[in-house]
Design a protein around this motif. Sequence first.
Motif, PDB file in Angstrom:
ATOM      1  N   SER A   1     -12.017  -0.533   1.304  1.00 51.82           N
ATOM      2  CA  SER A   1     -10.851  -1.177   0.704  1.00 51.82           C
ATOM      3  C   SER A   1      -9.871  -1.601   1.786  1.00 51.82           C
ATOM      4  O   SER A   1      -9.242  -2.653   1.667  1.00 51.82           O
ATOM      5  CB  SER A   1     -10.170  -0.274  -0.319  1.00 51.82           C
ATOM      6  N   SER A   2      -9.747  -0.795   2.859  1.00 50.49           N
ATOM      7  CA  SER A   2      -8.877  -1.205   3.968  1.00 50.49           C
ATOM      8  C   SER A   2      -9.238  -0.439   5.233  1.00 50.49           C
ATOM      9  O   SER A   2      -9.836   0.633   5.178  1.00 50.49           O
ATOM     10  CB  SER A   2      -7.404  -0.961   3.621  1.00 50.49           C
TER      11      SER A   2
ATOM     12  N   VAL B   1      -2.450  -2.172   8.310  1.00 49.14           N
ATOM     13  CA  VAL B   1      -3.730  -2.576   7.734  1.00 49.14           C
ATOM     14  C   VAL B   1      -4.172  -3.861   8.432  1.00 49.14           C
ATOM     15  O   VAL B   1      -3.484  -4.875   8.383  1.00 49.14           O
ATOM     16  CB  VAL B   1      -3.627  -2.780   6.212  1.00 49.14           C
ATOM     17  N   ILE B   2      -5.335  -3.793   9.096  1.00 49.01           N
ATOM     18  CA  ILE B   2      -5.823  -4.960   9.830  1.00 49.01           C
ATOM     19  C   ILE B   2      -6.982  -5.653   9.118  1.00 49.01           C
ATOM     20  O   ILE B   2      -7.196  -6.846   9.316  1.00 49.01           O
ATOM     21  CB  ILE B   2      -6.211  -4.591  11.275  1.00 49.01           C
ATOM     22  N   TYR B   3      -7.729  -4.907   8.309  1.00 49.76           N
ATOM     23  CA  TYR B   3      -8.818  -5.471   7.507  1.00 49.76           C
ATOM     24  C   TYR B   3      -8.730  -4.896   6.103  1.00 49.76           C
ATOM     25  O   TYR B   3      -8.290  -3.772   5.905  1.00 49.76           O
ATOM     26  CB  TYR B   3     -10.200  -5.121   8.087  1.00 49.76           C
ATOM     27  N   CYS B   4      -9.200  -5.668   5.146  1.00 47.50           N
ATOM     28  CA  CYS B   4      -9.248  -5.191   3.761  1.00 47.50           C
ATOM     29  C   CYS B   4     -10.382  -5.916   3.044  1.00 47.50           C
ATOM     30  O   CYS B   4     -10.913  -6.905   3.541  1.00 47.50           O
ATOM     31  CB  CYS B   4      -7.912  -5.422   3.049  1.00 47.50           C
ATOM     32  N   SER B   5     -10.726  -5.424   1.881  1.00 44.61           N
ATOM     33  CA  SER B   5     -11.739  -6.104   1.071  1.00 44.61           C
ATOM     34  C   SER B   5     -11.114  -7.347   0.455  1.00 44.61           C
ATOM     35  O   SER B   5      -9.884  -7.464   0.363  1.00 44.61           O
ATOM     36  CB  SER B   5     -12.246  -5.177  -0.030  1.00 44.61           C
TER      37      SER B   5
ATOM     38  N   VAL C   1      -1.476  -8.962   2.735  1.00 45.67           N
ATOM     39  CA  VAL C   1      -1.467 -10.397   3.035  1.00 45.67           C
ATOM     40  C   VAL C   1      -1.819 -10.700   4.487  1.00 45.67           C
ATOM     41  O   VAL C   1      -2.539 -11.645   4.775  1.00 45.67           O
ATOM     42  CB  VAL C   1      -0.088 -11.006   2.664  1.00 45.67           C
ATOM     43  N   GLY C   2      -1.368  -9.887   5.431  1.00 42.60           N
ATOM     44  CA  GLY C   2      -1.631 -10.157   6.840  1.00 42.60           C
ATOM     45  C   GLY C   2      -2.986  -9.698   7.330  1.00 42.60           C
ATOM     46  O   GLY C   2      -3.366  -9.977   8.465  1.00 42.60           O
ATOM     47  N   ALA C   3      -3.742  -9.006   6.504  1.00 38.50           N
ATOM     48  CA  ALA C   3      -5.038  -8.455   6.917  1.00 38.50           C
ATOM     49  C   ALA C   3      -6.155  -9.473   6.704  1.00 38.50           C
ATOM     50  O   ALA C   3      -6.087 -10.307   5.803  1.00 38.50           O
ATOM     51  CB  ALA C   3      -5.344  -7.189   6.124  1.00 38.50           C
ATOM     52  N   ASP C   4      -7.185  -9.387   7.541  1.00 40.80           N
ATOM     53  CA  ASP C   4      -8.374 -10.221   7.386  1.00 40.80           C
ATOM     54  C   ASP C   4      -9.334  -9.551   6.408  1.00 40.80           C
ATOM     55  O   ASP C   4      -9.545  -8.336   6.472  1.00 40.80           O
ATOM     56  CB  ASP C   4      -9.092 -10.405   8.723  1.00 40.80           C
ATOM     57  N   ALA C   5      -9.928 -10.337   5.519  1.00 36.52           N
ATOM     58  CA  ALA C   5     -10.881  -9.802   4.539  1.00 36.52           C
ATOM     59  C   ALA C   5     -12.236  -9.559   5.214  1.00 36.52           C
ATOM     60  O   ALA C   5     -12.701 -10.379   5.995  1.00 36.52           O
ATOM     61  CB  ALA C   5     -11.036 -10.759   3.367  1.00 36.52           C
TER      62      ALA C   5
ATOM     63  N   LEU D   1     -10.502   4.292   8.053  1.00 34.16           N
ATOM     64  CA  LEU D   1     -11.221   3.455   7.106  1.00 34.16           C
ATOM     65  C   LEU D   1     -11.122   4.082   5.726  1.00 34.16           C
ATOM     66  O   LEU D   1     -11.406   5.271   5.559  1.00 34.16           O
ATOM     67  CB  LEU D   1     -12.693   3.317   7.500  1.00 34.16           C
ATOM     68  N   ASN D   2     -10.725   3.292   4.744  1.00 36.00           N
ATOM     69  CA  ASN D   2     -10.559   3.755   3.370  1.00 36.00           C
ATOM     70  C   ASN D   2     -11.631   3.098   2.502  1.00 36.00           C
ATOM     71  O   ASN D   2     -11.760   1.867   2.509  1.00 36.00           O
ATOM     72  CB  ASN D   2      -9.173   3.368   2.860  1.00 36.00           C
ATOM     73  N   PHE D   3     -12.378   3.917   1.766  1.00 30.91           N
ATOM     74  CA  PHE D   3     -13.462   3.438   0.914  1.00 30.91           C
ATOM     75  C   PHE D   3     -13.290   3.949  -0.497  1.00 30.91           C
ATOM     76  O   PHE D   3     -12.753   5.040  -0.718  1.00 30.91           O
ATOM     77  CB  PHE D   3     -14.819   3.967   1.415  1.00 30.91           C
ATOM     78  N   PHE D   4     -13.779   3.151  -1.465  1.00 32.95           N
ATOM     79  CA  PHE D   4     -13.903   3.595  -2.847  1.00 32.95           C
ATOM     80  C   PHE D   4     -15.384   3.591  -3.194  1.00 32.95           C
ATOM     81  O   PHE D   4     -16.160   2.811  -2.653  1.00 32.95           O
ATOM     82  CB  PHE D   4     -13.178   2.654  -3.815  1.00 32.95           C
ATOM     83  N   ALA D   5     -15.783   4.463  -4.124  1.00 26.70           N
ATOM     84  CA  ALA D   5     -17.161   4.475  -4.595  1.00 26.70           C
ATOM     85  C   ALA D   5     -17.470   3.142  -5.260  1.00 26.70           C
ATOM     86  O   ALA D   5     -16.636   2.599  -5.985  1.00 26.70           O
ATOM     87  CB  ALA D   5     -17.396   5.623  -5.560  1.00 26.70           C
ATOM     88  N   GLN D   6     -18.656   2.610  -4.996  1.00 28.47           N
ATOM     89  CA  GLN D   6     -19.049   1.333  -5.602  1.00 28.47           C
ATOM     90  C   GLN D   6     -19.093   1.487  -7.103  1.00 28.47           C
ATOM     91  O   GLN D   6     -19.620   2.450  -7.646  1.00 28.47           O
ATOM     92  CB  GLN D   6     -20.416   0.914  -5.080  1.00 28.47           C
TER      93      GLN D   6
END
Length: 144
Positions: free
Chosen positions: A36-37, A46-50, A58-62, A138-143
């Motif tokens: 997720s981020s 936050v530099i990357y996100c889903s 808004v400033g993070a790359d997907a 790194l932050n993850f959620f279960a699929q």
Amino acid sequence: MKRVFAFMLTFVVCLSLSACDGGSSASIEPTIWVMSSIQRADDGAVIYCSANEKNHYVGADARDITCHISGSSIEILNNETSEKWSGTYRLLDSDDTSSIYEATIEDAVCQMVKGVTEYEDGTEARDTLILSCEDYVLNFFAQE
């Protein structure tokens, strides 16, 4: 490094206080975890996100990044570039709804916390995996 440890300790305490739904397991497998981020450990930016989280950061790359866990192995995969980071993990502590792990990914020793994120707005609780290494969280959620 103290900041990362303080973040992880705070997160574990919050999980312990809020993760009381009783329906979630402390196990981190068998699950595909969706990023997720990704934050910088030094300042929390936050530099990357889903793509789903882009409106919140808004400033993070997907990026499309997943984490696959099986047995004692962990693999993080950038699904856009096929770049992989592999390693192993071991359980340090757990209870009914959360677990703490130590992971070695490539040459980095990291901490992982699996718990449940509950929302005040009534959104359904979600299994959450946080992987904290020296430079990044790194932050993850279960699929789903």
